[in-house]
Scaffold this active site. Structure first.
Site: not given
Ligand code: X8Z
Ligand code: ZN
Length: 624
Positions: A365-366, A395-396, A399, A423, A523, A533
């Site tokens: 997960h990024a 996005h990254e 951060h 975010e 998450h 988010y």
């Molecule tokens: O988790 C993330 C990022 C890292 S903070 C990749 N996001 C959420 C997800 O993937 O569920 C970005 C969009 C929503």
């Molecule tokens: Zn993020």
């Protein structure tokens, strides 16, 4: 996920002073009485010393903890998972000591910064444990284990999340998609008992700190009363709900045309496996199925990116892929440079993980990391060359630039105005990836004209508008779990109730309490709060509208790009540098002149699409 900072400090002294014990009503009372006694004696100078000590210890554990967490996430093994649990335990212990210690200054009149820092300390942990060594240890073991189950998860036929997601992204065969969808959900049932125990321990910890439950603690982190925050979320959702429903109606009708009544009924929620994404949270991958007919085409970024970065041939080697990904990250870096931000440090390029390694498990997960609270910033991504990851790379980096901008703040202020701001930054920048911008940097030769607006907006809405109810419901579920409204016997039912109510989606095959579908979303086992988010998806448009105005944009909002605008960059940087030193309302005002989060910019951005959708939907029965 951004690497979360710990808010912890010197508290052996304070916990002894407060006589903390395992949580019970009696213990709570005792704690309050003793705290009051102590309050009479403490001074501003004591508070200063407490905070200074806290900052010192916090800095130390933050760097060392980040290095361990980094190694664990990059080499997920039995041993690194144990090490991660160990440092997590230490960290939680310190956090709880400090949060309890901070309470002794509750009734003291304090200068602004001292008061804010004490608040940060009280709210620092995501999952507090009670002051009980065994439970603290257990909590850390569980969370570390949950993380590793997710990272190493495979479907029964041995496919990992990346492979299964690729099926959902590209296949248009409902059976194949359903198999991939179900395959990934075999990973999470194992998490269920661990999750249940985790909820119990964390709630005990939250109560000890004075919160009703862990959800109430999470909602208390927004410079407003917890209940007001829940209302804010609903208010913002109310602003965008009609837009979502219009999109849902059109998408369902198009999917019905593609797959027929048997697969997609016109009066029911959309089956969750058909939307191009493992969690049906962003739908851009199935844009081809909903593209406005007859209208001028937008820009199909996937093949353009593959060609531009040199991976448009059949067999792509690991080295070719890594080279291509680094170039794609360079493109994102270049955008930030154009706004006046200094280039990323060499160590970013040396230490980041850009591509999924061939020979080991990593947490794919990024995420973006700030290892030493100074310059050692990195990303960790199993990047693919496609539109989705092009967006995620921006996005990254958002951060990372935020982290670097607040590096000179004291440790307790090294964070964003609220977590939605963190975010939102990279996404705000990525809203500037317009056709004009793509032409400017040589990715396309010709900009499609105004006839393509509906197509462009639809492609964008499939990600950004589709996301909104998902962004909202994830924490609604957790709030209900933490406050007991959804019991462990109903985890899955509670999850799907909210998925259906807010997103209008449903599982294609019956699910039961043997399953634990929430756990299939990073998450949940990762314990990363999710409201951030949802907020980011509102805030990014609010920021964007203002930045575009500053850049003198005169056309429609969705055609605006502030690429290269140093004035916009300076204003953004001024907000980022503030870190979390002020309430988020001040940061928002500095940036936009408004003190309230507001979704009207979302509505403005998509206004032409909304008109078009309403026209398409006029003879359809919308809703589910
Ligand atoms: O988790 C993330 C990022 C890292 S903070 C990749 N996001 C959420 C997800 O993937 O569920 C970005 C969009 C929503
Ligand atoms: Zn993020």
């Amino acid at each position: 996920m951004m690497k979360i900072k710990s808010a912890v400090s010197s508290a052996v002294l304070f916990s002894a002073l407060l006589g903390l014990s395992a949580c019970s009503d009696d213990a709570d009372k005792q704690q309050t009485n003793e705290a009051q006694q102590t309050e009479a004696q403490v001074t501003v100078a004591d508070a200063e010393k407490f905070v200074a000590d806290a900052e010192k210890r916090l800095s130390e554990i933050s760097e060392y903890g980040a290095r361990i967490a980094w190694v664990n996430a990059n080499f997920v093994t039995h041993d690194t998972t144990q090490l991660n649990a160990k440092v997590g335990e230490e960290y939680t212990k310190l956090g709880v000591e400090l949060a309890n210690g901070a309470k002794q200054f509750n009734d003291l009149e304090l200068p602004y910064d001292l008061n804010r820092k004490l608040e940060m300390i009280k709210l620092g942990l995501t999952l507090p444990a009670p002051s009980d060594a065994d439970k603290t240890k257990k909590l850390a073991e569980i969370t570390s284990k949950l993380d590793s189950i997710y990272a190493t998860g495979k479907s029964p036929d041995g496919r990992n999340l990346g492979q299964l997601s690729e099926v959902l992204r590209t296949s248009r065969d409902p059976q194949e998609q359903l198999e991939a969808w179900l395959g990934w959900r075999t990973v999470s049932p194992e998490m269920r008992p661990l999750y249940q125990e985790m909820v119990e321990i964390a709630n005990e910890g939250s109560k000890e700190l004075g919160y009703k439950d862990t959800g109430a603690m999470w909602r208390s982190k927004y410079d407003m009363p917890a209940d007001d925050f829940a209302n804010e979320m609903d208010r913002l959702w109310g602003q965008v709900e009609p837009l979502y429903e219009a999109l849902h109606c059109h998408v369902r009708a198009e999917l019905n045309e593609e797959y027929g009544d048997e697969v997609v009924a016109l009066d029911k929620p959309i089956p969750a496996h058909l939307l191009g994404n493992m969690w049906a949270q962003q739908w851009g991958n199935i844009y081809d199925l909903v593209a406005p007919e007859g209208a001028t085409k937008g820009v199909d970024l996937d093949p353009i990116l593959r060609k531009h970065y040199g991976v448009d041939h059949e067999v792509v080697t690991y080295n070719e892929k890594e080279k291509a990904v680094k170039k794609m990250v360079k493109t994102a870096e270049n955008f930030f440079s154009s706004l006046g931000f200094a280039p990323l440090p060499d160590t970013f390029w040396e230490r980041s993980l850009f591509v999924k390694p061939r020979d080991r498990d990593v947490q794919c997960h990024a995420s973006a990391w700030d290892i030493d609270n100074q310059e050692d910033i990195r990303i960790k991504m199993c990047t693919e060359i496609n539109a989705e990851d092009f967006q995620t790379v921006h996005h990254e980096l958002g951060h990372n630039y935020y982290q670097r901008a607040y590096k000179d703040q004291p440790i307790l202020y090294k964070g964003s105005a609220n977590d939605g701001f963190h975010e939102a930054i990279g996404d705000t920048v990525a809203l500037s990836i317009t056709p004009a911008y793509l032409k400017q940097i040589g990715l396309i030769e010709e900009e499609p004209d105004a006839d393509a607006d509906i197509a462009l907006l639809m492609r964008s809405a499939m990600d950004k508008v589709a996301f909104l109810p998902f962004g909202l419901m994830v924490d609604k579920w957790r709030w209900q779990v933490f406050n007991g409204e959804v019991s462990a016997a109903d985890y899955n039912k509670g999850w799907w109730n909210l998925r259906t109510e807010y997103q209008g989606i449903a599982p294609a095959v019956e699910r039961s309490e043997v399953d634990f579908d929430p756990g299939a979303k990073y998450h949940i086992p990762g314990n990363t709060p999710y409201s951030r988010y949802f907020l980011a998806h509102i805030l990014q448009f609010q920021f964007f509208r203002d930045m575009c105005e500053m850049a003198g944009n005169e056309g429609p909002l969705h055609r605006c790009s502030f690429y290269g605008n140093k004035e916009v960059g300076a204003k953004l940087n001024a907000m980022l540098e503030m870190g979390s030193s002020r309430p988020w309302q001040d940061a928002l005002e500095a940036m936009t002149g408004q003190r309230e989060m507001d979704a009207t910019a979302v509505l403005e951005y998509y206004a032409p699409l909304k008109t078009w959708l309403d026209e398409q939907n006029k003879d359809r029965n919308c809703g589910w």
